[in-house]
Motif scaffolding. Structure first.
Motif, short mmCIF file in Angstrom:
data_model
loop_
_atom_site.label_atom_id
_atom_site.label_comp_id
_atom_site.label_asym_id
_atom_site.label_seq_id
_atom_site.Cartn_x
_atom_site.Cartn_y
_atom_site.Cartn_z
N GLU A 272 0.80 -1.23 0.00
CA GLU A 272 0.00 0.00 0.00
C GLU A 272 0.83 1.28 0.00
OE1 GLU A 272 -3.32 -0.23 2.87
OE2 GLU A 272 -2.85 -2.35 2.97
N ILE A 273 2.14 1.15 0.25
CA ILE A 273 2.99 2.34 0.25
C ILE A 273 3.79 2.34 -1.04
CG2 ILE A 273 4.93 3.47 1.44
CD1 ILE A 273 3.80 2.16 4.04
N ASP A 274 3.92 3.52 -1.67
CA ASP A 274 4.57 3.59 -2.98
C ASP A 274 6.07 3.85 -2.90
OD1 ASP A 274 2.11 3.17 -4.36
OD2 ASP A 274 1.58 5.25 -3.91
N ILE A 275 6.49 4.65 -1.94
CA ILE A 275 7.93 4.84 -1.70
C ILE A 275 8.14 5.07 -0.21
CG2 ILE A 275 8.37 5.96 -3.97
CD1 ILE A 275 9.13 8.10 -1.08
N ALA A 276 9.36 4.81 0.27
CA ALA A 276 9.68 5.11 1.67
C ALA A 276 11.02 5.83 1.72
CB ALA A 276 9.75 3.82 2.48
N GLU A 277 11.06 6.88 2.54
CA GLU A 277 12.31 7.58 2.83
C GLU A 277 12.62 7.30 4.30
OE1 GLU A 277 14.59 9.57 1.39
OE2 GLU A 277 13.79 9.44 -0.64
N ILE A 278 13.66 6.49 4.54
CA ILE A 278 13.93 6.06 5.91
C ILE A 278 15.31 6.52 6.38
CG2 ILE A 278 12.45 4.03 5.61
CD1 ILE A 278 15.20 2.44 5.53
N SER A 279 15.50 6.47 7.70
CA SER A 279 16.77 6.89 8.28
C SER A 279 17.71 5.70 8.39
CB SER A 279 16.52 7.54 9.64
OG SER A 279 15.86 8.77 9.45
N LEU A 361 6.00 7.01 2.71
CA LEU A 361 6.32 6.89 4.14
C LEU A 361 7.63 7.62 4.40
CD1 LEU A 361 6.21 3.71 6.35
CD2 LEU A 361 8.33 5.00 6.22
N ALA A 362 7.70 8.32 5.54
CA ALA A 362 8.95 8.94 5.98
C ALA A 362 9.24 8.48 7.39
CB ALA A 362 8.85 10.46 5.92
N HIS A 363 10.53 8.28 7.68
CA HIS A 363 10.91 7.74 8.99
C HIS A 363 12.12 8.49 9.52
CE1 HIS A 363 13.97 4.87 10.80
NE2 HIS A 363 13.09 5.00 11.76
N GLY A 364 12.05 8.83 10.81
CA GLY A 364 13.20 9.44 11.47
C GLY A 364 13.43 8.78 12.80
N SER A 365 14.67 8.82 13.29
CA SER A 365 14.89 8.28 14.63
C SER A 365 15.94 9.06 15.37
CB SER A 365 15.21 6.80 14.61
OG SER A 365 16.03 6.47 13.54
N SER A 366 15.97 8.84 16.68
CA SER A 366 16.93 9.54 17.52
C SER A 366 17.41 8.63 18.62
CB SER A 366 16.29 10.79 18.12
OG SER A 366 15.28 10.42 19.04
N GLY A 367 18.53 8.99 19.21
CA GLY A 367 19.07 8.23 20.33
C GLY A 367 19.94 7.08 19.87
N PHE A 368 20.66 6.47 20.81
CA PHE A 368 21.55 5.37 20.47
C PHE A 368 20.77 4.16 19.98
CE2 PHE A 368 24.35 7.73 23.41
CZ PHE A 368 25.38 7.96 22.51
N ALA A 374 10.04 7.67 14.69
CA ALA A 374 8.81 8.34 14.28
C ALA A 374 8.54 7.99 12.82
CB ALA A 374 8.95 9.86 14.43
N VAL A 375 7.26 7.75 12.52
CA VAL A 375 6.85 7.32 11.18
C VAL A 375 5.74 8.25 10.69
CG1 VAL A 375 5.81 5.44 9.84
CG2 VAL A 375 7.45 4.91 11.65
N PHE A 376 5.83 8.65 9.42
CA PHE A 376 4.84 9.56 8.83
C PHE A 376 4.33 8.96 7.53
CE2 PHE A 376 8.05 11.78 11.20
CZ PHE A 376 7.33 12.67 11.99
N ILE A 377 3.03 9.06 7.31
CA ILE A 377 2.45 8.64 6.03
C ILE A 377 1.90 9.90 5.35
CG2 ILE A 377 0.72 7.20 4.88
CD1 ILE A 377 2.75 5.53 6.42
N LEU A 378 2.38 10.13 4.14
CA LEU A 378 1.93 11.29 3.35
C LEU A 378 1.14 10.77 2.17
CD1 LEU A 378 4.51 12.28 4.97
CD2 LEU A 378 4.86 13.89 3.12
#
Ligand SMILES: [Zn+2]
Lengths: 380, 162
Positions: A272-279, A361-368, A374-378
Protein backbone atom coordinates in the motif's frame (compact mmCIF):
# COMPACT_ATOMS: atom_id res chain seq x y z
CA UNK A 1 -10.83 12.64 10.00
CA UNK A 2 -11.92 16.18 10.70
CA UNK A 3 -8.61 17.36 12.11
CA UNK A 4 -6.53 16.57 9.07
CA UNK A 5 -3.20 18.30 8.57
CA UNK A 6 -1.94 19.35 5.14
CA UNK A 7 1.58 19.97 3.90
CA UNK A 8 1.65 22.97 1.56
CA UNK A 9 5.32 23.18 0.67
CA UNK A 10 8.91 22.37 1.56
CA UNK A 11 12.30 24.05 1.34
CA UNK A 12 15.73 22.47 1.47
CA UNK A 13 19.24 23.81 1.23
CA UNK A 14 21.76 21.84 -0.77
CA UNK A 15 23.25 19.20 1.52
CA UNK A 16 27.04 19.43 1.62
CA UNK A 17 30.04 18.31 3.62
CA UNK A 18 30.84 21.81 4.85
CA UNK A 19 28.77 24.90 4.17
CA UNK A 20 31.39 27.54 4.84
CA UNK A 21 29.66 30.25 2.85
CA UNK A 22 26.69 30.25 5.22
CA UNK A 23 26.38 30.87 8.95
CA UNK A 24 23.77 28.78 10.75
CA UNK A 25 21.19 31.54 10.49
CA UNK A 26 21.89 32.04 6.75
CA UNK A 27 21.21 28.36 6.17
CA UNK A 28 18.00 28.44 8.22
CA UNK A 29 16.80 31.57 6.42
CA UNK A 30 17.39 29.88 3.05
CA UNK A 31 15.34 26.80 4.01
CA UNK A 32 12.45 28.73 5.60
CA UNK A 33 12.22 31.22 2.71
CA UNK A 34 12.19 28.39 0.18
CA UNK A 35 9.44 26.57 2.09
CA UNK A 36 7.28 29.72 2.29
CA UNK A 37 7.78 30.35 -1.43
CA UNK A 38 7.01 26.72 -2.29
CA UNK A 39 3.79 26.93 -0.25
CA UNK A 40 2.95 30.36 -1.73
CA UNK A 41 2.42 31.87 1.71
CA UNK A 42 4.14 34.78 3.43
CA UNK A 43 5.86 34.97 6.80
CA UNK A 44 3.01 37.23 7.96
CA UNK A 45 0.54 34.44 7.29
CA UNK A 46 2.34 31.93 9.53
CA UNK A 47 0.88 31.72 13.04
CA UNK A 48 3.17 29.11 14.57
CA UNK A 49 6.80 28.09 14.22
CA UNK A 50 8.29 24.82 15.43
CA UNK A 51 12.05 24.59 15.30
CA UNK A 52 14.36 21.72 16.06
CA UNK A 53 18.09 21.68 16.52
CA UNK A 54 20.83 20.22 18.67
CA UNK A 55 22.50 22.81 20.91
CA UNK A 56 25.69 20.82 21.39
CA UNK A 57 26.16 20.40 17.65
CA UNK A 58 25.25 24.05 17.08
CA UNK A 59 27.92 24.96 19.65
CA UNK A 60 25.66 27.37 21.50
CA UNK A 61 23.16 27.24 24.34
CA UNK A 62 19.46 27.53 23.48
CA UNK A 63 20.26 27.96 19.81
CA UNK A 64 16.63 28.85 19.16
CA UNK A 65 17.46 32.32 20.54
CA UNK A 66 19.46 32.91 17.34
CA UNK A 67 17.49 30.74 14.97
CA UNK A 68 13.89 31.68 15.71
CA UNK A 69 14.30 34.82 13.58
CA UNK A 70 15.62 33.21 10.39
CA UNK A 71 12.83 30.66 10.92
CA UNK A 72 10.34 33.53 10.53
CA UNK A 73 9.22 33.82 14.14
CA UNK A 74 9.69 37.58 14.67
CA UNK A 75 7.08 38.53 17.32
CA UNK A 76 5.24 35.25 16.77
CA UNK A 77 4.72 31.93 18.41
CA UNK A 78 7.89 29.81 18.47
CA UNK A 79 8.56 26.53 20.23
CA UNK A 80 11.54 24.19 20.05
CA UNK A 81 11.80 20.43 19.99
CA UNK A 82 15.21 19.25 21.18
CA UNK A 83 15.01 15.99 19.29
CA UNK A 84 15.35 14.74 15.73
CA UNK A 85 13.90 17.36 13.37
CA UNK A 86 10.96 15.21 12.29
CA UNK A 87 9.53 15.40 15.82
CA UNK A 88 8.82 19.02 14.94
CA UNK A 89 6.23 17.77 12.46
CA UNK A 90 4.53 15.81 15.25
CA UNK A 91 4.36 18.83 17.55
CA UNK A 92 3.24 21.19 14.78
CA UNK A 93 0.61 18.76 13.51
CA UNK A 94 -0.86 18.23 16.96
CA UNK A 95 -0.99 21.96 17.55
CA UNK A 96 -2.83 22.44 14.24
CA UNK A 97 -5.22 19.65 15.21
CA UNK A 98 -6.23 21.57 18.35
CA UNK A 99 -7.68 24.30 16.16
CA UNK A 100 -5.63 26.96 17.96
CA UNK A 101 -3.29 27.39 14.97
CA UNK A 102 -3.78 27.29 11.22
CA UNK A 103 -0.45 27.69 9.47
CA UNK A 104 2.87 26.38 10.80
CA UNK A 105 6.45 26.44 9.70
CA UNK A 106 8.57 23.48 10.84
CA UNK A 107 12.32 23.73 10.45
CA UNK A 108 15.43 21.80 11.38
CA UNK A 109 19.12 22.14 10.58
CA UNK A 110 22.48 20.65 11.38
CA UNK A 111 25.98 21.82 10.65
CA UNK A 112 28.12 18.83 11.51
CA UNK A 113 31.15 20.40 9.83
CA UNK A 114 31.39 22.90 12.69
CA UNK A 115 31.01 20.43 15.53
CA UNK A 116 32.96 17.71 17.35
CA UNK A 117 30.28 15.16 16.42
CA UNK A 118 31.95 12.12 17.97
CA UNK A 119 32.53 13.97 21.25
CA UNK A 120 28.93 15.23 21.40
CA UNK A 121 27.67 11.69 20.80
CA UNK A 122 29.93 10.32 23.54
CA UNK A 123 28.51 12.94 25.91
CA UNK A 124 25.01 11.57 25.31
CA UNK A 125 25.97 8.60 27.44
CA UNK A 126 25.66 8.83 31.20
CA UNK A 127 28.98 9.47 32.92
CA UNK A 128 28.72 6.55 35.38
CA UNK A 129 28.29 3.35 33.39
CA UNK A 130 28.81 4.12 29.69
CA UNK A 131 30.67 7.25 28.76
CA UNK A 132 34.21 5.92 29.11
CA UNK A 133 33.74 2.91 26.86
CA UNK A 134 34.31 4.44 23.46
CA UNK A 135 30.72 4.58 22.28
CA UNK A 136 29.61 7.19 19.77
CA UNK A 137 27.01 7.15 16.97
CA UNK A 138 29.13 4.80 14.83
CA UNK A 139 30.39 2.34 17.43
CA UNK A 140 27.00 1.97 19.12
CA UNK A 141 25.32 1.38 15.75
CA UNK A 142 28.01 -1.24 15.09
CA UNK A 143 27.02 -3.12 18.27
CA UNK A 144 23.51 -3.40 16.91
CA UNK A 145 24.63 -4.33 13.38
CA UNK A 146 26.73 -7.13 14.89
CA UNK A 147 23.75 -8.52 16.81
CA UNK A 148 21.50 -8.39 13.74
CA UNK A 149 24.17 -9.98 11.52
CA UNK A 150 24.76 -12.77 14.01
CA UNK A 151 21.07 -13.42 14.71
CA UNK A 152 20.09 -13.88 11.07
CA UNK A 153 23.40 -14.79 9.41
CA UNK A 154 23.42 -11.81 7.06
CA UNK A 155 25.95 -12.32 4.22
CA UNK A 156 28.31 -9.37 3.76
CA UNK A 157 27.01 -8.67 0.25
CA UNK A 158 23.53 -7.77 1.49
CA UNK A 159 24.40 -4.61 3.45
CA UNK A 160 26.89 -3.71 0.69
CA UNK A 161 24.04 -3.86 -1.83
CA UNK A 162 22.03 -1.45 0.35
CA UNK A 163 24.90 1.03 0.11
CA UNK A 164 25.20 0.59 -3.67
CA UNK A 165 21.42 1.09 -4.06
CA UNK A 166 21.28 4.26 -1.98
CA UNK A 167 24.40 5.78 -3.50
CA UNK A 168 23.06 5.04 -6.98
CA UNK A 169 19.84 6.86 -6.06
CA UNK A 170 21.80 9.70 -4.48
CA UNK A 171 23.67 10.18 -7.74
CA UNK A 172 20.35 11.19 -9.33
CA UNK A 173 19.59 13.72 -6.58
CA UNK A 174 21.34 17.05 -7.20
CA UNK A 175 20.67 18.00 -3.57
CA UNK A 176 22.58 15.02 -2.13
CA UNK A 177 25.93 15.34 -0.37
CA UNK A 178 27.59 12.28 -1.96
CA UNK A 179 26.68 12.03 -5.62
CA UNK A 180 29.16 9.46 -6.85
CA UNK A 181 27.68 5.99 -7.37
CA UNK A 182 29.87 3.26 -5.90
CA UNK A 183 30.58 -0.38 -6.66
CA UNK A 184 29.99 -3.39 -4.46
CA UNK A 185 33.73 -4.04 -4.38
CA UNK A 186 34.37 -0.53 -3.02
CA UNK A 187 32.06 -1.16 -0.06
CA UNK A 188 33.61 -4.55 0.60
CA UNK A 189 37.14 -3.19 0.52
CA UNK A 190 36.50 -0.03 2.55
CA UNK A 191 38.20 -0.20 5.97
CA UNK A 192 36.37 -1.49 9.04
CA UNK A 193 35.62 1.44 11.35
CA UNK A 194 33.77 -0.49 14.06
CA UNK A 195 33.22 -4.17 13.43
CA UNK A 196 31.15 -5.22 11.43
CA UNK A 197 30.71 -1.75 9.90
CA UNK A 198 33.01 -0.60 7.14
CA UNK A 199 33.50 3.08 6.33
CA UNK A 200 31.06 2.92 3.41
CA UNK A 201 28.42 1.10 5.48
CA UNK A 202 28.05 4.29 7.54
CA UNK A 203 26.24 7.52 6.74
CA UNK A 204 28.48 10.53 6.10
CA UNK A 205 28.27 13.70 8.19
CA UNK A 206 26.73 16.63 6.34
CA UNK A 207 25.42 20.18 6.65
CA UNK A 208 21.91 21.18 5.67
CA UNK A 209 18.61 22.75 6.69
CA UNK A 210 15.06 22.01 5.62
CA UNK A 211 11.58 23.31 6.37
CA UNK A 212 7.93 22.48 5.75
CA UNK A 213 4.75 24.54 5.81
CA UNK A 214 1.86 22.71 7.48
CA UNK A 215 -1.75 23.86 7.48
CA UNK A 216 -4.99 22.91 9.15
CA UNK A 217 -7.56 21.37 6.78
CA UNK A 218 -9.60 24.55 7.16
CA UNK A 219 -6.67 26.74 6.09
CA UNK A 220 -5.74 24.44 3.19
CA UNK A 221 -9.34 24.71 1.90
CA UNK A 222 -9.41 28.46 2.39
CA UNK A 223 -6.16 28.86 0.42
CA UNK A 224 -7.58 26.57 -2.31
CA UNK A 225 -4.42 24.47 -2.43
CA UNK A 226 -3.85 20.99 -3.70
CA UNK A 227 -1.99 19.76 -0.66
CA UNK A 228 -0.30 16.56 0.37
CA UNK A 229 -2.01 15.21 3.48
CA UNK A 230 -0.35 13.93 6.60
CA UNK A 231 -2.49 10.81 6.59
CA UNK A 232 -0.90 9.20 9.63
CA UNK A 233 1.93 9.54 12.10
CA UNK A 234 3.21 7.64 15.10
CA UNK A 235 6.16 7.62 17.46
CA UNK A 236 7.53 5.62 20.38
CA UNK A 237 10.66 5.29 22.47
CA UNK A 238 12.58 2.32 23.85
CA UNK A 239 14.89 1.97 26.86
CA UNK A 240 18.07 4.07 27.07
CA UNK A 241 19.98 1.03 28.30
CA UNK A 242 21.08 -1.07 25.33
CA UNK A 243 21.77 -4.05 27.59
CA UNK A 244 18.06 -4.37 28.30
CA UNK A 245 17.03 -4.23 24.64
CA UNK A 246 16.91 -6.96 22.03
CA UNK A 247 19.27 -5.26 19.60
CA UNK A 248 18.23 -7.49 16.71
CA UNK A 249 15.00 -5.56 16.35
CA UNK A 250 13.57 -2.04 16.53
CA UNK A 251 10.61 -2.43 18.84
CA UNK A 252 9.81 1.25 19.20
CA UNK A 253 9.73 1.50 15.40
CA UNK A 254 7.15 -1.28 15.26
CA UNK A 255 4.96 0.62 17.70
CA UNK A 256 5.40 3.92 15.83
CA UNK A 257 4.58 2.25 12.52
CA UNK A 258 1.50 0.55 14.00
CA UNK A 259 0.22 3.91 15.16
CA UNK A 260 0.85 5.60 11.80
CA UNK A 261 -0.60 2.69 9.80
CA UNK A 262 -3.69 2.62 12.01
CA UNK A 263 -4.31 6.30 11.43
CA UNK A 264 -3.73 5.98 7.66
CA UNK A 265 -5.64 2.66 7.49
CA UNK A 266 -2.71 0.73 6.06
CA UNK A 267 -2.84 -3.05 6.44
CA UNK A 268 -0.12 -4.24 4.07
CA UNK A 269 2.62 -1.61 3.98
CA UNK A 270 4.69 -3.32 1.26
CA UNK A 271 1.73 -3.17 -1.11
CA UNK A 272 0.00 0.00 0.00
CA UNK A 273 2.99 2.34 0.25
CA UNK A 274 4.57 3.59 -2.98
CA UNK A 275 7.93 4.84 -1.70
CA UNK A 276 9.68 5.11 1.67
CA UNK A 277 12.31 7.58 2.83
CA UNK A 278 13.93 6.06 5.91
CA UNK A 279 16.77 6.89 8.28
CA UNK A 280 19.54 4.49 7.31
CA UNK A 281 22.37 5.32 9.72
CA UNK A 282 24.11 2.27 8.37
CA UNK A 283 23.48 -0.33 5.67
CA UNK A 284 22.53 -2.88 8.32
CA UNK A 285 20.20 -0.37 9.87
CA UNK A 286 18.22 0.00 6.66
CA UNK A 287 17.56 -3.75 6.76
CA UNK A 288 16.39 -3.53 10.36
CA UNK A 289 14.09 -0.64 9.50
CA UNK A 290 12.38 -2.74 6.79
CA UNK A 291 11.53 -5.26 9.48
CA UNK A 292 10.48 -2.65 12.04
CA UNK A 293 8.17 -1.12 9.45
CA UNK A 294 6.64 -4.52 8.71
CA UNK A 295 7.79 -4.69 5.07
CA UNK A 296 8.80 -8.29 5.81
CA UNK A 297 9.16 -10.78 8.66
CA UNK A 298 12.10 -10.45 11.10
CA UNK A 299 15.34 -11.56 9.44
CA UNK A 300 13.91 -11.47 5.90
CA UNK A 301 14.94 -7.94 4.87
CA UNK A 302 17.78 -9.61 2.98
CA UNK A 303 15.19 -11.10 0.58
CA UNK A 304 13.86 -7.64 -0.30
CA UNK A 305 17.41 -6.60 -1.21
CA UNK A 306 18.18 -9.82 -3.12
CA UNK A 307 15.00 -9.45 -5.15
CA UNK A 308 15.51 -5.74 -5.72
CA UNK A 309 12.08 -4.92 -4.27
CA UNK A 310 13.35 -1.67 -2.74
CA UNK A 311 15.31 -0.51 -5.80
CA UNK A 312 14.03 2.47 -7.81
CA UNK A 313 12.24 0.00 -10.11
CA UNK A 314 11.00 -2.25 -7.27
CA UNK A 315 7.53 -2.55 -5.71
CA UNK A 316 8.54 -0.24 -2.86
CA UNK A 317 11.52 1.97 -3.66
CA UNK A 318 13.31 2.87 -0.44
CA UNK A 319 15.31 6.10 -0.28
CA UNK A 320 14.94 7.37 -3.85
CA UNK A 321 16.80 10.47 -2.60
CA UNK A 322 19.82 8.39 -1.61
CA UNK A 323 18.90 8.39 2.08
CA UNK A 324 21.33 9.03 4.91
CA UNK A 325 24.00 6.93 3.21
CA UNK A 326 24.18 9.75 0.63
CA UNK A 327 23.38 12.77 2.85
CA UNK A 328 23.28 13.00 6.60
CA UNK A 329 22.65 16.39 8.16
CA UNK A 330 22.46 14.44 11.41
CA UNK A 331 19.64 15.68 13.66
CA UNK A 332 17.82 17.17 10.65
CA UNK A 333 17.97 13.97 8.58
CA UNK A 334 14.52 12.73 9.60
CA UNK A 335 12.88 16.02 8.63
CA UNK A 336 14.66 15.82 5.26
CA UNK A 337 12.98 12.39 4.86
CA UNK A 338 9.57 14.03 5.32
CA UNK A 339 10.48 16.73 2.76
CA UNK A 340 11.62 14.09 0.26
CA UNK A 341 8.43 12.06 0.80
CA UNK A 342 6.45 15.24 0.10
CA UNK A 343 8.32 15.83 -3.17
CA UNK A 344 7.57 12.26 -4.26
CA UNK A 345 3.83 12.51 -3.57
CA UNK A 346 3.72 15.93 -5.23
CA UNK A 347 5.62 14.61 -8.25
CA UNK A 348 8.33 17.23 -7.83
CA UNK A 349 11.35 15.00 -7.18
CA UNK A 350 12.72 15.51 -10.71
CA UNK A 351 15.55 13.07 -11.50
CA UNK A 352 14.83 10.80 -8.55
CA UNK A 353 11.05 10.87 -8.95
CA UNK A 354 9.29 7.50 -8.76
CA UNK A 355 6.30 7.39 -11.11
CA UNK A 356 2.75 7.40 -9.76
CA UNK A 357 3.44 7.92 -6.06
CA UNK A 358 0.17 8.34 -4.16
CA UNK A 359 1.31 7.35 -0.70
CA UNK A 360 4.77 7.79 0.81
CA UNK A 361 6.32 6.89 4.14
CA UNK A 362 8.95 8.94 5.98
CA UNK A 363 10.91 7.74 8.99
CA UNK A 364 13.20 9.44 11.47
CA UNK A 365 14.89 8.28 14.63
CA UNK A 366 16.93 9.54 17.52
CA UNK A 367 19.07 8.23 20.33
CA UNK A 368 21.55 5.37 20.47
CA UNK A 369 20.62 2.39 18.29
CA UNK A 370 17.46 4.25 17.25
CA UNK A 371 15.98 4.41 20.75
CA UNK A 372 13.17 6.61 19.46
CA UNK A 373 11.40 6.29 16.13
CA UNK A 374 8.81 8.34 14.28
CA UNK A 375 6.85 7.32 11.18
CA UNK A 376 4.84 9.56 8.83
CA UNK A 377 2.45 8.64 6.03
CA UNK A 378 1.93 11.29 3.35
CA UNK A 379 -0.76 10.92 0.76
CA UNK A 380 -2.79 12.63 -1.92
CA UNK B 1 41.43 26.19 9.58
CA UNK B 2 42.56 29.73 9.04
CA UNK B 3 41.03 30.54 5.68
CA UNK B 4 39.05 33.46 7.05
CA UNK B 5 35.81 31.53 6.68
CA UNK B 6 35.69 29.93 10.14
CA UNK B 7 36.19 31.21 13.67
CA UNK B 8 37.62 28.82 16.24
CA UNK B 9 35.73 28.68 19.53
CA UNK B 10 34.83 26.21 22.25
CA UNK B 11 33.68 25.63 25.77
CA UNK B 12 35.05 23.61 28.59
CA UNK B 13 32.44 22.93 31.22
CA UNK B 14 32.80 20.73 34.29
CA UNK B 15 29.99 19.06 36.21
CA UNK B 16 29.54 17.30 39.54
CA UNK B 17 27.20 14.46 38.65
CA UNK B 18 25.35 13.03 41.67
CA UNK B 19 25.91 9.26 41.86
CA UNK B 20 22.82 8.67 43.99
CA UNK B 21 22.49 6.10 46.76
CA UNK B 22 21.75 3.29 44.27
CA UNK B 23 24.91 4.04 42.31
CA UNK B 24 26.96 4.45 45.48
CA UNK B 25 25.92 1.05 46.74
CA UNK B 26 26.90 -0.57 43.43
CA UNK B 27 30.27 1.21 43.27
CA UNK B 28 31.07 0.44 46.95
CA UNK B 29 30.47 -3.23 46.19
CA UNK B 30 32.91 -3.07 43.25
CA UNK B 31 35.65 -2.06 45.70
CA UNK B 32 34.82 -5.32 47.55
CA UNK B 33 35.08 -7.23 44.22
CA UNK B 34 31.35 -7.82 44.11
CA UNK B 35 28.84 -6.95 41.40
CA UNK B 36 25.43 -6.34 42.89
CA UNK B 37 22.24 -5.42 41.12
CA UNK B 38 18.81 -4.15 42.11
CA UNK B 39 15.90 -6.51 41.51
CA UNK B 40 12.39 -5.38 40.63
CA UNK B 41 9.97 -6.39 43.38
CA UNK B 42 7.23 -6.94 40.82
CA UNK B 43 8.71 -8.63 37.71
CA UNK B 44 11.96 -9.79 39.27
CA UNK B 45 14.16 -8.14 36.62
CA UNK B 46 17.76 -7.97 37.84
CA UNK B 47 19.07 -4.73 36.38
CA UNK B 48 22.56 -3.70 35.36
CA UNK B 49 23.60 -0.94 35.31
CA UNK B 50 21.79 -0.48 38.63
CA UNK B 51 18.66 1.64 38.73
CA UNK B 52 16.45 2.67 41.61
CA UNK B 53 13.29 1.67 39.77
CA UNK B 54 11.99 -0.73 37.15
CA UNK B 55 11.11 1.22 34.01
CA UNK B 56 8.69 -1.51 32.89
CA UNK B 57 6.66 -2.07 36.10
CA UNK B 58 7.28 1.48 37.28
CA UNK B 59 7.87 0.54 40.87
CA UNK B 60 10.94 1.17 43.06
CA UNK B 61 13.56 -1.59 43.06
CA UNK B 62 14.81 -1.95 46.59
CA UNK B 63 16.03 -5.54 46.82
CA UNK B 64 19.66 -6.25 45.82
CA UNK B 65 21.22 -9.47 44.60
CA UNK B 66 24.82 -10.40 43.87
CA UNK B 67 25.35 -11.54 40.29
CA UNK B 68 27.97 -13.93 38.93
CA UNK B 69 31.48 -13.02 37.86
CA UNK B 70 31.03 -14.77 34.56
CA UNK B 71 28.63 -14.11 31.76
CA UNK B 72 27.77 -14.30 28.08
CA UNK B 73 28.52 -11.81 25.30
CA UNK B 74 25.26 -10.33 23.96
CA UNK B 75 26.77 -7.66 21.70
CA UNK B 76 30.27 -6.46 20.92
CA UNK B 77 32.31 -4.32 18.58
CA UNK B 78 35.97 -3.88 17.82
CA UNK B 79 37.11 -0.36 16.98
CA UNK B 80 40.32 -0.21 14.92
CA UNK B 81 40.25 3.50 14.05
CA UNK B 82 40.68 6.68 16.07
CA UNK B 83 37.51 8.65 16.81
CA UNK B 84 37.73 12.09 18.34
CA UNK B 85 37.49 11.88 22.18
CA UNK B 86 37.22 8.08 22.17
CA UNK B 87 39.90 5.69 23.50
CA UNK B 88 43.06 4.92 21.52
CA UNK B 89 42.38 2.12 19.03
CA UNK B 90 42.20 -0.76 18.77
CA UNK B 91 39.75 -1.59 21.55
CA UNK B 92 36.92 -4.04 22.02
CA UNK B 93 33.78 -3.53 24.07
CA UNK B 94 31.05 -5.99 24.91
CA UNK B 95 27.62 -6.03 26.49
CA UNK B 96 27.78 -9.03 28.80
CA UNK B 97 24.84 -10.70 30.48
CA UNK B 98 26.34 -11.69 33.81
CA UNK B 99 25.00 -14.91 35.31
CA UNK B 100 21.97 -14.05 37.41
CA UNK B 101 21.38 -10.65 35.76
CA UNK B 102 18.64 -9.93 33.23
CA UNK B 103 20.15 -6.97 31.42
CA UNK B 104 23.66 -6.76 29.99
CA UNK B 105 26.43 -4.43 31.18
CA UNK B 106 29.01 -2.87 28.86
CA UNK B 107 32.76 -2.83 29.51
CA UNK B 108 36.06 -3.26 27.73
CA UNK B 109 37.01 -6.78 26.82
CA UNK B 110 40.76 -7.12 27.16
CA UNK B 111 43.55 -9.57 26.36
CA UNK B 112 42.21 -10.41 22.93
CA UNK B 113 44.62 -10.03 20.02
CA UNK B 114 42.97 -7.34 17.90
CA UNK B 115 45.68 -7.17 15.22
CA UNK B 116 43.65 -9.42 12.90
CA UNK B 117 40.09 -8.04 12.96
CA UNK B 118 38.41 -11.01 11.33
CA UNK B 119 40.06 -13.48 13.69
CA UNK B 120 39.27 -11.28 16.70
CA UNK B 121 35.62 -10.97 15.65
CA UNK B 122 35.36 -14.76 15.52
CA UNK B 123 36.89 -15.10 18.97
CA UNK B 124 34.52 -12.53 20.43
CA UNK B 125 31.34 -13.89 18.89
CA UNK B 126 27.95 -13.46 20.53
CA UNK B 127 27.30 -16.25 23.01
CA UNK B 128 30.96 -16.56 24.11
CA UNK B 129 31.64 -16.79 27.83
CA UNK B 130 33.65 -14.12 29.61
CA UNK B 131 34.80 -13.50 33.15
CA UNK B 132 34.91 -10.32 35.19
CA UNK B 133 38.48 -9.36 36.09
CA UNK B 134 38.83 -6.80 38.87
CA UNK B 135 41.64 -4.28 38.81
CA UNK B 136 44.18 -4.44 41.63
CA UNK B 137 43.45 -0.92 42.81
CA UNK B 138 39.77 -0.12 42.78
CA UNK B 139 38.28 3.35 43.18
CA UNK B 140 34.59 2.65 43.14
CA UNK B 141 34.02 3.37 39.46
CA UNK B 142 32.86 1.28 36.51
CA UNK B 143 36.52 0.99 35.46
CA UNK B 144 37.25 -1.16 38.53
CA UNK B 145 36.80 -4.20 36.31
CA UNK B 146 36.86 -5.36 32.71
CA UNK B 147 35.99 -8.56 30.87
CA UNK B 148 38.26 -11.30 29.54
CA UNK B 149 37.34 -14.29 27.41
CA UNK B 150 37.12 -17.69 29.07
CA UNK B 151 39.10 -19.40 26.33
CA UNK B 152 37.77 -22.92 26.88
CA UNK B 153 34.16 -21.82 27.11
CA UNK B 154 31.84 -23.05 24.39
CA UNK B 155 29.65 -20.44 22.80
CA UNK B 156 26.11 -20.67 24.07
CA UNK B 157 22.98 -18.67 23.73
CA UNK B 158 21.46 -17.27 26.82
CA UNK B 159 18.18 -15.45 26.71
CA UNK B 160 17.52 -12.61 29.04
CA UNK B 161 14.09 -11.40 30.08
CA UNK B 162 13.69 -8.96 27.24
ZN1 LIG C 1 9.66 -4.81 36.91
Amino acid sequence: MSHRVAILGVGMTKIEGAKKDQKLDDMVFEASSKALADASVTREGIDSVVISGCDELDGRCISSMLLAMPAGAYLKDEIKVTDEGCYGVILAAMRLMTGLFDLSLVISWCKTSEAPVSDVMRMRWDPFYHRGFGMNHITSTALMAGVYKSQYGIPMDIPARVVVKNRKNGARNPNAHLQRPIKLSEVRSSPVVSWPLRALDCAPESDGACALVLASARKARELKRDPVWLAGFGWATDSYYLGGRDLSKLRSLGIAAGMAYGMARIKNPLKEIDIAEISDFSSYHELMVYEGLGFCRPGRAQDLIKEGLTDMEGVLPVNPSGGLLSSNPFTASGLFRVCEAYLQVKGNAENHQVQGVKRALAHGSSGFCAQGNAVFILSR
Amino acid sequence: MNDGMTLRGGWNVEYNYAVGTTGKKFFDALIEKKIIAPKCSKCGLVMLPPRSFCERCFVPAEEWVEVGREGTIQAFTIVPVKFESLPEPPYAIAYVLLDGADTALVNFIRKVDLSDLGAAAKKLSIGKRVRVVFEKRRKGTINDFHYELIETGQARRQRSKK
